[in-house]
Design an enzyme around this catalytic site. Sequence first.
Site, PDB file in Angstrom:
ATOM      1  CE1 TYR A  94      39.450   1.203 -20.709  1.00 35.83           C
ATOM      2  CE2 TYR A  94      38.952   3.526 -20.706  1.00 35.83           C
ATOM      3  CZ  TYR A  94      38.539   2.225 -20.838  1.00 35.83           C
ATOM      4  OH  TYR A  94      37.237   1.970 -21.097  1.00 35.83           O
ATOM      5  CD  GLU A  95      41.220   1.400 -15.085  1.00 36.10           C
ATOM      6  OE1 GLU A  95      42.009   1.169 -14.169  1.00 36.10           O
ATOM      7  OE2 GLU A  95      40.452   2.362 -15.096  1.00 36.10           O
ATOM      8  N   GLY A  96      46.069   0.089 -17.131  1.00 34.02           N
ATOM      9  CA  GLY A  96      47.267  -0.732 -17.305  1.00 34.02           C
ATOM     10  C   GLY A  96      47.309  -1.267 -18.717  1.00 34.02           C
TER      11      GLY A  96
ATOM     12  NE  ARG B 282      45.169  -3.292 -13.991  1.00 30.42           N
ATOM     13  CZ  ARG B 282      46.428  -3.362 -13.596  1.00 30.42           C
ATOM     14  NH1 ARG B 282      46.894  -4.470 -13.011  1.00 30.42           N
ATOM     15  NH2 ARG B 282      47.233  -2.338 -13.776  1.00 30.42           N
TER      16      ARG B 282
END
Lengths: 598, 598
Positions: free
Chosen positions: A441-443, A297
């Site tokens: 992406y990545e949350g 993140r």
Amino acid sequence: MTIYKAPLADFSFLFDRVLRLDALSNVPGFAEASGDTRGAILEEAGKLSEGVLLPLNESGDREGCRYDAKTHSVTTPKGFKEAYRQFTEGGWSGLASDPDYGGQGLPAVLALAVNEMVVATNWSFAMYPGLSHGAYSAIHTHGSEEQKATYLPKLVAGEWSGTMNLTEPQCGTDLGLIRTKAEPQKDGSYRITGTKIWISGGEQDLTANAIHLVLARISGAPEGIKGISLFIVPKFLVNADGTLGARNGVFCGGLEEKMGIHANATCVMNYEGATGYLIGEPHKGMRAMFTMMNEARLGVGLQGLAISEIAYQNAVAFARERLQGRSLTGPKNEGGPADPIIVHPDVRRMLMDVRAFNEGARALLLWTGLWGDLEYRSSDAKTREKGGDYMALLTPVLKAYFTDQGFQSAVTCQQVLGGSGFTKHFPIEQFVRDARIGMIYEGANGIQALDLVGRKLAQNGGRALFAFLADAGEVADALVARPEFKAYGDRLHETRKFLEDATKWLMENALANPDHAGASSYDYLYLTAYVALGLVWGRMVLAARKALDEGAGEKAFFEAKLVTARHFFERVLPAAQVHAVRAKAGADGLMALAAEAF
Amino acid sequence: MTIYKAPLADFSFLFDRVLRLDALSNVPGFAEASGDTRGAILEEAGKLSEGVLLPLNESGDREGCRYDAKTHSVTTPKGFKEAYRQFTEGGWSGLASDPDYGGQGLPAVLALAVNEMVVATNWSFAMYPGLSHGAYSAIHTHGSEEQKATYLPKLVAGEWSGTMNLTEPQCGTDLGLIRTKAEPQKDGSYRITGTKIWISGGEQDLTANAIHLVLARISGAPEGIKGISLFIVPKFLVNADGTLGARNGVFCGGLEEKMGIHANATCVMNYEGATGYLIGEPHKGMRAMFTMMNEARLGVGLQGLAISEIAYQNAVAFARERLQGRSLTGPKNEGGPADPIIVHPDVRRMLMDVRAFNEGARALLLWTGLWGDLEYRSSDAKTREKGGDYMALLTPVLKAYFTDQGFQSAVTCQQVLGGSGFTKHFPIEQFVRDARIGMIYEGANGIQALDLVGRKLAQNGGRALFAFLADAGEVADALVARPEFKAYGDRLHETRKFLEDATKWLMENALANPDHAGASSYDYLYLTAYVALGLVWGRMVLAARKALDEGAGEKAFFEAKLVTARHFFERVLPAAQVHAVRAKAGADGLMALAAEAF
């Protein structure tokens, strides 16, 4: 023609004068990263980025990755293999990794600076080693000694790659819905069966082996998120002597067609009874995965900054050369048919917005990254604690705010180019398409906001936030104490107060109705970002002023820094006001419509 | 699968209850557009859009236009020719055109509603007839009787197309730099020679002839913008009997590769001694071109709304179906594995932001469009004057604000889809790519802001703005008078005051330093947009309340309207604050850096 010049002067300013790394030489790894060494490393990374990665950025986008259904293989665009070879041979994949496994053990904050340049010049390329490093971290933190010995040296050297396998067709954000199965075998391994989608670099032709980290559910595991375990699934099994063994039962089933990052293979991965090895404890896979995700993140936040920097440089070059119209205050290029468009205040508004973001985001990223180093490397327990607190608090903030603004920067820079920016003659439309994924992406960024408000904020009774507010208050006081910067300090105090008020509002309302937390979260995250940016801008202002007072060289650099700071405090930071209003607006309006009424 | 449902209920609400078109039946053309007829026309246009244009949107994007260098011809994507035939046979190209030339003479405001649906379902397609209508307007307003008789009936019927040829490689915004030459011939025509770029629909296979409107410089003309004339250059010359004659010397030299609107041919056009006919007076081409541009600019603003509406509908459909996580206030879909994501406040925040824009923008577009009708059709001189004033004032505002927000809406809706939104399995990434051009073409949005501040504001001593502020004040007063809407009225008053203050600031500062006007312009435009949206939202609130009080049917519709209004006043309109700060921040900070220091 795409332009990129490594922002080495800004890195020096931040490392030497703002973060003052040289005062940290007692922290392990920092003595090895003294001023001259840092300079040399960053210069080399700049050369690699400008000379090797940048030339492949546009061609990689046009060519994309190719999938061969017969062999389940993926071919990366022309030149990527050779560039990857140069990248690993230069030792860039193990810059901040553990020396016990062949890494160079340099501070992670230095690797962030290197990665900014790598991502700026080739986002798609940078994802391949980026994800490998995530796998490295998960195994390093949660793996057994044997697993570490087997996989880490190869990951550090970049000979093997690593991937993250979370998403399935029915579950992205909600990993509790994972269906991939892991059946225990007699030898202690597991048979992994299921389908994963959107796996970046799941298959490629750059490395001899790929180490897939896979979330799956052991037969009989509890339902939901508490029944998820993490497994190592190598593409080729590894023999006891470290050589490659049999091909494992994991195959790429196809590539995703997408809006951008075409040179990075986004794979469907089919696990067909593949052999997997549990990392850490059964059913505790989420914890191990979060190690990867938090690192990833911060890395995604970095991508927002990186794309903004290269977009800025190309927009500036265009604005200096493109002749259209005359300055409203009289011709500035009398001999020419028109003035360069950089004379127009509205063009400068766009460029200065992006510039202020770049410089503020770079400072904030490195400041945060330094806390990450201190979390693991400091000899002082209080410092380690604060490092961990700040990394936890700020990671979602940087991920979401930087990717939102990085995308916005690319769009703004595209606007500077006018019609040219919409065509493929210029690189910025690709930057816009590539940058878009960062917010997802990545949350997705909304998830980051929930992570901040629902998890990070309350940890240890709000300890991280209160320390952060106090730090911001100190910087604001220091600004107020100097008449020339008093207005900046006042503005930062005001912004800090907005965040304090919003926090109080959350404490008073979110318990009674948790939807209030959800309704507030995004604007709360923005308020936190504004305070954090105000904090680092305040520190930069004071450092630049000090340098000027001391008569340091590069006077023009420090003066420009103060001009950009002015833009930030006068035109950017006031945006916090609207988030202060929205952060306290509550959920009632948002929840009033029935789902069918939308 | 792309979803689209024509927003007929909202059109009815606006036409029947907010703009109250039935009270205008004494205005020419309005009696023919009474409630039932309007409903029938809009329903038919909805069917055409949903059934014919929408199915070609994605395939058109993927296939794009093809250029054949040997014949200089362009092939539009599969299905476009047949769709265009249906479009013209249905009479849609001449809906609001002059009946003297075969048009239906209906109010232009009705054509705006139709166009919203056409653009929403196929932006690229809509540009072909859209530009023809611009050419129609220029010839209708500035052409000779002979020119009108020759070209208008064919343009109205859609048998021939029209194009706008302004840009050249060295000049986009600054048309004074135009080099295309026009040499007078003995027969009164001109020989046109030069290269034009970015000509939308410059060549295509939909129509039998194309009428190019071309800006060029007559030999010996004054330099700069005052030496530009406008010419009609038909692809095929037209014989005296109206049949097609010789092929003229204008050829497409290639297509632009671009980020989006792939199904619309963006052409390089080479004029090789082509025969052209002057429209209007020599050297007064800019005036005639502005007729086309102003109409086109409103049309581009409409595109921002249209893409936002279709993006919204697709995001809502996804948010209702996609199951991830549980509501923070307890499961809402207990039988299922998870709740639909529309239960999450942060997802609703995104959807409501877009919804509030769509409904507000639609109201503002039609309100403005109605003033455009009244400018030309009202029997009352004062009303005609006010119509002209408002069209002049608001066209740049709608063009810039709507396209900025339309793009932002597409991005926001893409965010609702998470990873799916980045893939080509869903239509939203195309909406984002298509929407991006709206902020650029027909005058980049920064140019719209300069048009507003530098030209429109000062016309007739600020008459338009003062009337506008007064109208907004009246609406705010009406809201304040009702306790349930008092907070909305206060907010509108506040926003109105911001605009008033910014205007005063401009009057006091821009004369001394014109760069202050440039530095303020963009935020000034946004303030104007917020007041305008507040005005129409206020009118919608009062109309919806009245309908509910009267016990009108469609209760759920009016209640939903009030919920969306609440979102606008509570969470959208407060954003005006930051623009109020920036509009008065001045140019000094923006102009402080030397061009080399960027």
